[in-house]
Design a protein around this motif. Sequence first.
Motif, PDB file in Angstrom:
ATOM      1  N   GLY A 172       0.845  -1.170   0.231  1.00 22.72           N
ATOM      2  CA  GLY A 172       0.004  -0.135   0.000  1.00 22.72           C
ATOM      3  C   GLY A 172       0.863   1.292   0.031  1.00 22.72           C
ATOM      4  N   PRO A 173       0.242   2.525   0.283  1.00 22.53           N
ATOM      5  CA  PRO A 173       1.096   3.489   0.227  1.00 22.53           C
ATOM      6  C   PRO A 173       1.882   3.697   1.520  1.00 22.53           C
ATOM      7  CG  PRO A 173      -1.294   4.168   0.967  1.00 22.53           C
ATOM      8  CD  PRO A 173      -1.249   2.640   0.452  1.00 22.53           C
ATOM      9  N   GLY A 174       2.946   4.459   1.578  1.00 24.40           N
ATOM     10  CA  GLY A 174       3.891   4.808   2.594  1.00 24.40           C
ATOM     11  C   GLY A 174       4.991   3.461   2.946  1.00 24.40           C
ATOM     12  N   ILE A 175       5.176   2.698   1.853  1.00 28.66           N
ATOM     13  CA  ILE A 175       6.016   1.617   2.094  1.00 28.66           C
ATOM     14  C   ILE A 175       7.388   1.909   1.513  1.00 28.66           C
ATOM     15  CG2 ILE A 175       6.377  -0.900   1.571  1.00 28.66           C
ATOM     16  CD1 ILE A 175       3.835  -0.425   3.498  1.00 28.66           C
ATOM     17  N   LEU A 176       8.234   1.859   2.410  1.00 29.26           N
ATOM     18  CA  LEU A 176       9.726   1.899   1.804  1.00 29.26           C
ATOM     19  C   LEU A 176      10.383   0.659   1.857  1.00 29.26           C
ATOM     20  CD1 LEU A 176      12.159   3.819   1.335  1.00 29.26           C
ATOM     21  CD2 LEU A 176      12.953   3.398   3.954  1.00 29.26           C
ATOM     22  N   GLN A 177      10.903   0.539   0.413  1.00 30.23           N
ATOM     23  CA  GLN A 177      11.879  -0.496   0.144  1.00 30.23           C
ATOM     24  C   GLN A 177      13.257  -0.204  -0.132  1.00 30.23           C
ATOM     25  OE1 GLN A 177      10.418  -3.496  -2.848  1.00 30.23           O
ATOM     26  NE2 GLN A 177       8.387  -2.645  -2.962  1.00 30.23           N
ATOM     27  N   LEU A 178      14.239  -1.155   0.428  1.00 27.42           N
ATOM     28  CA  LEU A 178      15.538  -0.560   0.417  1.00 27.42           C
ATOM     29  C   LEU A 178      16.382  -1.707  -0.183  1.00 27.42           C
ATOM     30  CD1 LEU A 178      17.956   1.406   1.085  1.00 27.42           C
ATOM     31  CD2 LEU A 178      17.862   0.540   3.276  1.00 27.42           C
ATOM     32  N   VAL A 179      17.353  -1.572  -1.089  1.00 28.82           N
ATOM     33  CA  VAL A 179      18.016  -2.936  -1.678  1.00 28.82           C
ATOM     34  C   VAL A 179      19.506  -2.163  -1.726  1.00 28.82           C
ATOM     35  CG1 VAL A 179      18.445  -4.023  -3.764  1.00 28.82           C
ATOM     36  CG2 VAL A 179      16.122  -3.496  -3.101  1.00 28.82           C
ATOM     37  N   ILE A 180      20.200  -3.096  -1.038  1.00 28.44           N
ATOM     38  CA  ILE A 180      21.712  -2.915  -0.731  1.00 28.44           C
ATOM     39  C   ILE A 180      22.530  -3.826  -1.661  1.00 28.44           C
ATOM     40  CG2 ILE A 180      23.614  -2.813   0.709  1.00 28.44           C
ATOM     41  CD1 ILE A 180      21.429  -0.637   1.048  1.00 28.44           C
TER      42      ILE A 180
END
Length: 420
Positions: free
Chosen positions: A334-342
Motif C-alpha cells: 500500500g502507500p507509505g511503504i519503503l523498500q531498500l536494496v543494498i
Amino acid sequence: MKHHYISYCVGIILLWMCAACSQVTINEQVAQSPYAGLTFKYVWGEDVPDEQKNMLLIMNRVQYTQHYIETLGADGLPVVAEQPLTAWVWGARNGEADGGSTTDEGSGQEEGDNTEGGQTPENPGDAETGEESQDGLFVDGVYQVKAGEYIFCTLSALQEGVEIPGLTDFEASTAVSYNELKFSLPDRDIKTLKELKQEDGTYLQWVDLNPGYPYVENLNPVYYEVKKNVTINSGTTLELSFSPQRLTQHFVIPFQLTVEEGVTITRAIAEISGVVKECNLSNGTFSLDADGKNTGRIVFLPQLVSNDGNVWKFEGSFDVFGLVPGISDTYSVGPGILQLVIYAEAEGKTKIFRTSKNLYKELSEVSLVNYVEELDKYQVDLHEVRLQTNFKFSITREQVTSDTEDGVLNWDENDIEGEL
C-alpha cells in the motif's frame, strides 16, 4: 400640448445622440490603445539551482477571458525552446493557433469570470486594430496583453515525467478553464526509469513487492507562485515581480550500515509508495483517499554520506507533490511503504540484500499536509522533511560470500537476521 410633446421627443433624441457620441469616443480611445505592457522580474532564493530557473508563466484574464503562456528565464526575458520540454506540445502563439472548441465539454468557468460554459462574450473594448498581431508578443522587451484583471501563475519549466493536460488547448482558446489545469504524473514503465539504467544501457531487474500502485517519475523540485486580482490598464506598463517558492516536498531518509572488514557496499536503491500523482495548478491542492487510491511509487538512489571505517552512512532524498501514509502500520503493501536494496561485495562475489518498512508511524507523526475545508482538499504543510527510520543494519563477509541465492528478506530495525 402638442408643442410640449414635440419638445419632449426632440429632447429624447438629443440625449440618445449624445450618449451614442460618448460611446463612440470611448470605443475610439480603447481602440487606439488596446494593449497593456508587462515586464517580469524574478527574485530567487539561494536554494534554487541555475538550471531550474526557467519558468512557465500562465496568464489568465478573468473577465472577457484571454489566455497567454510564455517561458521566461531567470532574468524575466523570454526563452525560446528548440524542442518541446514535455508531452505538452508548444503550440503556436495566440492568433496563430486554432480557435479550439467552444462547446461545454471540458470547459469550466474561470475564477471570477462572468462567462457561460467557458465561452467568452465579445468585449466591446477589444476593437480590431492594425496592431492586433502584437497581442501576446514581446515588443521592445515589453509583453503586450489586453487590459483587464488577471491571474498570474508561474511555475518551473515542465520536466520529464510531468504533464499539464489541456495546457495546449488552454493557450489556444478559452474552452479550457484555468481552474481545470493540474500537474499530472503519468504512469511509467519500471523498465524505463533512469534510476535503474546501467552504464551498458540495460536496466536492473526490480522485484515488485508492492503491486497495484503505478510507478511515476522521480521529480526535481518545482517552484511556484500565484498572483491574483492584478489589474492592468491600457496604455501602461506594469512590472510584475515574482519570488517563487518550493511547491514540492523534499524528503531525506537516512540509514546506516555496519559491515565486516572486506565487505564493500557498491550500490543502494530505494522505492517509496504513496506519492501524490495530481496537484491543482490554481492553488497547489490535491485530493487524498483513505486507502491511497490514485497515488504512485518512485524509485530513488540513496547517496553515501560518509564511510568511517566499517560504518557506512547513506541518505536517500526525493521530491514529490505530496507523500501520504497508509491507513495502518500493520500493512506490508500500500502507500507509505519503503523498500531498500543494498548491493554488497566481498571476495569477488556480490549479494543483494532487501528490506521493506511501513512508514505509517514516521509519516503520521510529521505535519506533512493540512486540510483546506472550503476546498475539501489538502495542501503541503512542510516542504523539508527528514524522516528518522532508525534503519541500522549489519552485513558480514560470510553473508555475502555464501552460495545462497538473492531473494527477499524483511529486516528488523537495528539488526539483520540473515542474507538473501
